[in-house]
Design an enzyme around this catalytic site. Structure first.
Site, PDB file in Angstrom:
ATOM      1  N   LYS A  69       0.544  -0.998  -0.148  1.00 35.11           N
ATOM      2  CA  LYS A  69      -0.172  -0.568   0.091  1.00 35.11           C
ATOM      3  C   LYS A  69       0.348   1.153   0.112  1.00 35.11           C
ATOM      4  CE  LYS A  69      -3.104  -2.690   0.277  1.00 35.11           C
ATOM      5  NZ  LYS A  69      -4.307  -2.984  -1.544  1.00 35.11           N
ATOM      6  N   LYS A 101      -0.921   2.746   9.483  1.00 29.87           N
ATOM      7  CA  LYS A 101      -1.752   1.701   8.854  1.00 29.87           C
ATOM      8  C   LYS A 101      -0.240   0.786   8.133  1.00 29.87           C
ATOM      9  CE  LYS A 101      -5.264   4.290   6.054  1.00 29.87           C
ATOM     10  NZ  LYS A 101      -5.806   4.741   4.817  1.00 29.87           N
ATOM     11  N   GLU A 106      -0.472   7.871   8.292  1.00 31.45           N
ATOM     12  CA  GLU A 106      -1.384   8.942   7.340  1.00 31.45           C
ATOM     13  C   GLU A 106      -2.261  10.301   7.908  1.00 31.45           C
ATOM     14  OE1 GLU A 106      -4.129   7.534   4.534  1.00 31.45           O
ATOM     15  OE2 GLU A 106      -2.700   7.302   2.870  1.00 31.45           O
ATOM     16  N   LYS A 107      -2.238  12.234   7.914  1.00 31.32           N
ATOM     17  CA  LYS A 107      -3.923  12.047   8.790  1.00 31.32           C
ATOM     18  C   LYS A 107      -5.065  11.145   8.606  1.00 31.32           C
ATOM     19  CE  LYS A 107      -5.118  15.641  10.385  1.00 31.32           C
ATOM     20  NZ  LYS A 107      -5.102  16.633  11.832  1.00 31.32           N
ATOM     21  N   GLU A 165      -6.441   2.727  -1.466  1.00 35.90           N
ATOM     22  CA  GLU A 165      -5.362   2.287  -2.345  1.00 35.90           C
ATOM     23  C   GLU A 165      -6.626   2.031  -3.379  1.00 35.90           C
ATOM     24  OE1 GLU A 165      -6.704  -1.277   0.217  1.00 35.90           O
ATOM     25  OE2 GLU A 165      -6.478   0.310   2.103  1.00 35.90           O
ATOM     26  N   ASN A 198      -7.403  -2.419  -5.510  1.00 33.51           N
ATOM     27  CA  ASN A 198      -7.910  -3.276  -5.512  1.00 33.51           C
ATOM     28  C   ASN A 198      -8.135  -3.699  -6.964  1.00 33.51           C
ATOM     29  OD1 ASN A 198      -9.015  -3.160  -2.592  1.00 33.51           O
ATOM     30  ND2 ASN A 198     -11.158  -2.009  -3.097  1.00 33.51           N
ATOM     31  N   ARG A 215      -8.265  -6.733  -8.171  1.00 29.99           N
ATOM     32  CA  ARG A 215      -9.770  -8.208  -8.527  1.00 29.99           C
ATOM     33  C   ARG A 215     -11.206  -7.620  -9.319  1.00 29.99           C
ATOM     34  NH1 ARG A 215      -9.843  -6.543  -3.148  1.00 29.99           N
ATOM     35  NH2 ARG A 215     -11.929  -6.415  -2.287  1.00 29.99           N
TER      36      ARG A 215
HETATM   37  C1  MV4 Z   1      -8.983   6.275   6.379  1.00 30.23           C
HETATM   38  C2  MV4 Z   1      -9.595   6.824   6.734  1.00 30.23           C
HETATM   39  C3  MV4 Z   1      -9.332   8.076   7.708  1.00 30.23           C
HETATM   40  N1  MV4 Z   1      -8.021   8.360   6.764  1.00 30.23           N
HETATM   41  N2  MV4 Z   1      -7.296   6.481   5.730  1.00 30.23           N
HETATM   42  C4  MV4 Z   1     -10.845   2.015   5.722  1.00 30.23           C
HETATM   43  C5  MV4 Z   1     -10.628   0.672   4.628  1.00 30.23           C
HETATM   44  C6  MV4 Z   1      -9.413   1.359   4.292  1.00 30.23           C
HETATM   45  N3  MV4 Z   1      -9.651   0.859   2.933  1.00 30.23           N
HETATM   46  C7  MV4 Z   1      -9.180   2.362   4.314  1.00 30.23           C
HETATM   47  N4  MV4 Z   1      -9.619   3.195   5.001  1.00 30.23           N
HETATM   48  C8  MV4 Z   1      -9.610   3.817   5.922  1.00 30.23           C
HETATM   49  N5  MV4 Z   1      -8.616   4.487   5.862  1.00 30.23           N
HETATM   50  C9  MV4 Z   1      -7.008   7.640   6.547  1.00 30.23           C
HETATM   51  N6  MV4 Z   1      -6.618   9.043   5.704  1.00 30.23           N
HETATM   52  C10 MV4 Z   1     -10.597   5.832   7.366  1.00 30.23           C
HETATM   53  C11 MV4 Z   1     -10.868   4.821   6.945  1.00 30.23           C
HETATM   54  C12 MV4 Z   1     -11.920   4.220   7.323  1.00 30.23           C
HETATM   55  C13 MV4 Z   1     -11.836   3.520   8.852  1.00 30.23           C
HETATM   56  C14 MV4 Z   1     -10.701   3.748   9.324  1.00 30.23           C
HETATM   57  C15 MV4 Z   1     -10.928   2.764  11.040  1.00 30.23           C
HETATM   58  C16 MV4 Z   1     -12.002   2.863  11.220  1.00 30.23           C
HETATM   59  C17 MV4 Z   1     -13.256   2.235  10.332  1.00 30.23           C
HETATM   60  C18 MV4 Z   1     -13.384   3.084   9.276  1.00 30.23           C
HETATM   61  C19 MV4 Z   1     -14.210   2.771   8.228  1.00 30.23           C
HETATM   62  C20 MV4 Z   1     -14.117   3.850   7.289  1.00 30.23           C
HETATM   63  C21 MV4 Z   1     -12.767   3.757   6.114  1.00 30.23           C
END
Ligand code: MV4
Length: 454
Positions: free
Chosen positions: A116, A158, A200-201, A288, A290, A292
């Site tokens: 990622k 992350k 990340e922020k 990100e 995907n 697929r």
């Molecule tokens: C984030 C975010 C907020 N800020 N990145 C969740 C799925 C994955 N593909 C990326 N995700 C997130 N990334 C930044 N910089 C919020 C999410 C997010 C999330 C994060 C923690 C708990 C629940 C969540 C639900 C939806 C999205």
């Protein structure tokens, strides 16, 4: 032309692939586990080979057995579906080296987007907006906390090997950061064998909006519009729709262009998805890719009239996409509800078992992709999704009312499902007004008595 395809998957997606192959005049080979003898895709495929025990690790994840089945049955290609081996670069490579076409991107694209931090860096260099944060993985706690302070709290940590919400931690200050940094590293090491993390922020209450990409092996990259996947619980999507009720035509156009740029930067081929977070002000950031076909691909199919599985096969066959960006017309509004064998009133506890009566809705603007039928025994070993209800119409109010109507017709006796929950959401004012963000489900559960969806 590809004559025969091995379907390295199960459930509704295996059935979906059989159906596309039938229409293309391509023979199908189902591979299945001992728990899936009764499965509809095994019955409907031209040939079937049992590849092992009920657990995925003994069957659908056994690359060598799948390749062996492919060679015995003399197939030209393997469709991996979603999950299982679909984003496994090694498996794609193995197929390539055995002269079997992997219906998906080249292994180098899977590898690149699977990391990622590399994915983010790659699209960032191509000019695609990304979330402010560390330049790649962070080396140690001292460096990490410096970066966190510089970005400003809250921040999100992350895993580079993560994705789909696995291995993420949020920190609000130096103290929680020190703790969460180590938790994230340990979790990532345990889950992926790779403890590398980036920062990340943290974007509060974003919308999760993704763009469908189709790219051929001749360099043509098209975007087929977005899907709003904000309605999810613990990173499991529940509802997807297109077009997003939040995007303006201008925002949609700009994001679509960046989605194409991101796919080009990945040297992408076949069907893929570019995920963005969108904040309340309309700022958007790539998070990100995907590599697929996704569960929610049918939403895009109903909005555009393009059969994505057929396109995947034609692309793998080396054909040129026979339409251009200007030919892609977005004529419908579609909403998909995931029908899971789970009890939404009991914290989504899995509810495997034998279905009594099964009756799927139909009529104008209704599509059901499911491998379920009356008397089908849902095995406890796999994902609990037993079907998808996709309803579409000329505008959002039509699609909404149609979804509620179709949910009311759907009969699945003998087990608990997410159908009552979906009915409650379809009549919830916040959802109806198109105001759902990724924070929606938690809020919905906090204010809704469980008897409204049990
Ligand atoms: C984030 C975010 C907020 N800020 N990145 C969740 C799925 C994955 N593909 C990326 N995700 C997130 N990334 C930044 N910089 C919020 C999410 C997010 C999330 C994060 C923690 C708990 C629940 C969540 C639900 C939806 C999205």
């Amino acid at each position: 032309m590809i004559q025969k395809i091995l379907i390295a998957n199960r459930g509704e997606i295996a059935l979906r692939i059989v159906r596309a192959c039938r229409e293309l005049g391509i023979k199908t080979l189902a591979v299945y586990s001992e728990a899936d003898v009764q499965s509809l895709h095994v019955q409907l495929a031209d040939e079937a080979i049992c590849i092992g025990g009920p657990r995925s690790s003994d069957s659908y994840l056994k690359a060598d057995r799948i390749i062996a089945a492919a060679e015995i049955a003399d197939v030209d290609a393997i469709h991996p579906g979603y999950g299982f081996l679909s984003e496994n670069a090694k498996f794609a490579e193995q197929c390539e080296s055995c002269n079997i076409k992997f219906i998906g991107p080249k292994s180098h694209s899977i590898k690149m987007m699977g990391d990622k931090a590399v994915a983010k860096d790659t699209v960032k260099k191509a000019g695609v907006p990304t979330v402010p944060g560390s330049d790649g993985p962070v080396e140690n706690e001292t460096e990490a906390v410096k970066i966190a302070r510089k970005i400003g709290y809250p921040v999100i940590i992350k895993a580079v090997a993560g994705g789909g919400g696995r291995g993420m931690r949020i920190a609000h200050n130096d103290i929680s950061f020190a703790k969460e940094y180590h938790v994230a590293r340990n979790e990532a090491e345990k889950a992926f064998g790779n403890g590398s993390v980036y920062i990340e922020k943290y974007i509060e209450k974003p919308r999760h909006i993704e763009f469908q990409i189709l790219a051929d092996s001749h360099g043509k990259v098209l975007q087929l519009g977005e899907r709003d996947c904000s309605v999810q619980r613990r990173h499991q999507k529940l509802i997807e729709e297109s077009p997003s009720p939040f995007l303006t035509p201008d925002l949609r156009k700009r994001m679509g262009k960046f989605a194409v740029k991101a796919a080009e930067a990945a040297e992408y081929e076949n069907a893929g998805t570019i995920e963005f977070l969108v904040d309340a002000k309309g700022n958007f950031y790539f998070i990100e890719m995907n590599t697929r076909i996704q569960v929610e691909h049918a939403v895009t199919e109903e909005c555009t009239g393009i059969d994505l599985i057929k396109q995947q096969i034609l692309i793998a066959n080396g054909e040129k996409l026979d339409f251009d960006q200007s030919d892609v017309k977005f004529e419908k509004h579609a909403i998909e509800c995931r029908i899971n064998a789970e009890d939404p009133a009991r914290n989504f506890a899995p509810s495997p078992g034998t279905i009594g009566l099964y009756y799927a809705p139909g009529g104008h603007g209704v599509r059901v992709d499911s491998h379920a039928y009356s008397g089908y025994a849902i095995p406890p070993y796999y994902d609990s999704m037993i079907g998808k209800l996709i309803c579409f119409g000329h505008d959002r109010p039509t699609a909404l009312k149609r979804t509620y109507r179709a949910l009311s017709e759907y009969i699945i006796n003998g087990i608990k499902t997410t159908i009552p929950l979906h009915k409650a959401i379809m009549s919830d004012p916040t959802f109806m007004e198109g105001k759902a963000t990724t924070a929606y489900m938690e809020d919905f559960f906090a204010r809704t008595p469980t008897d409204l969806f049990s």
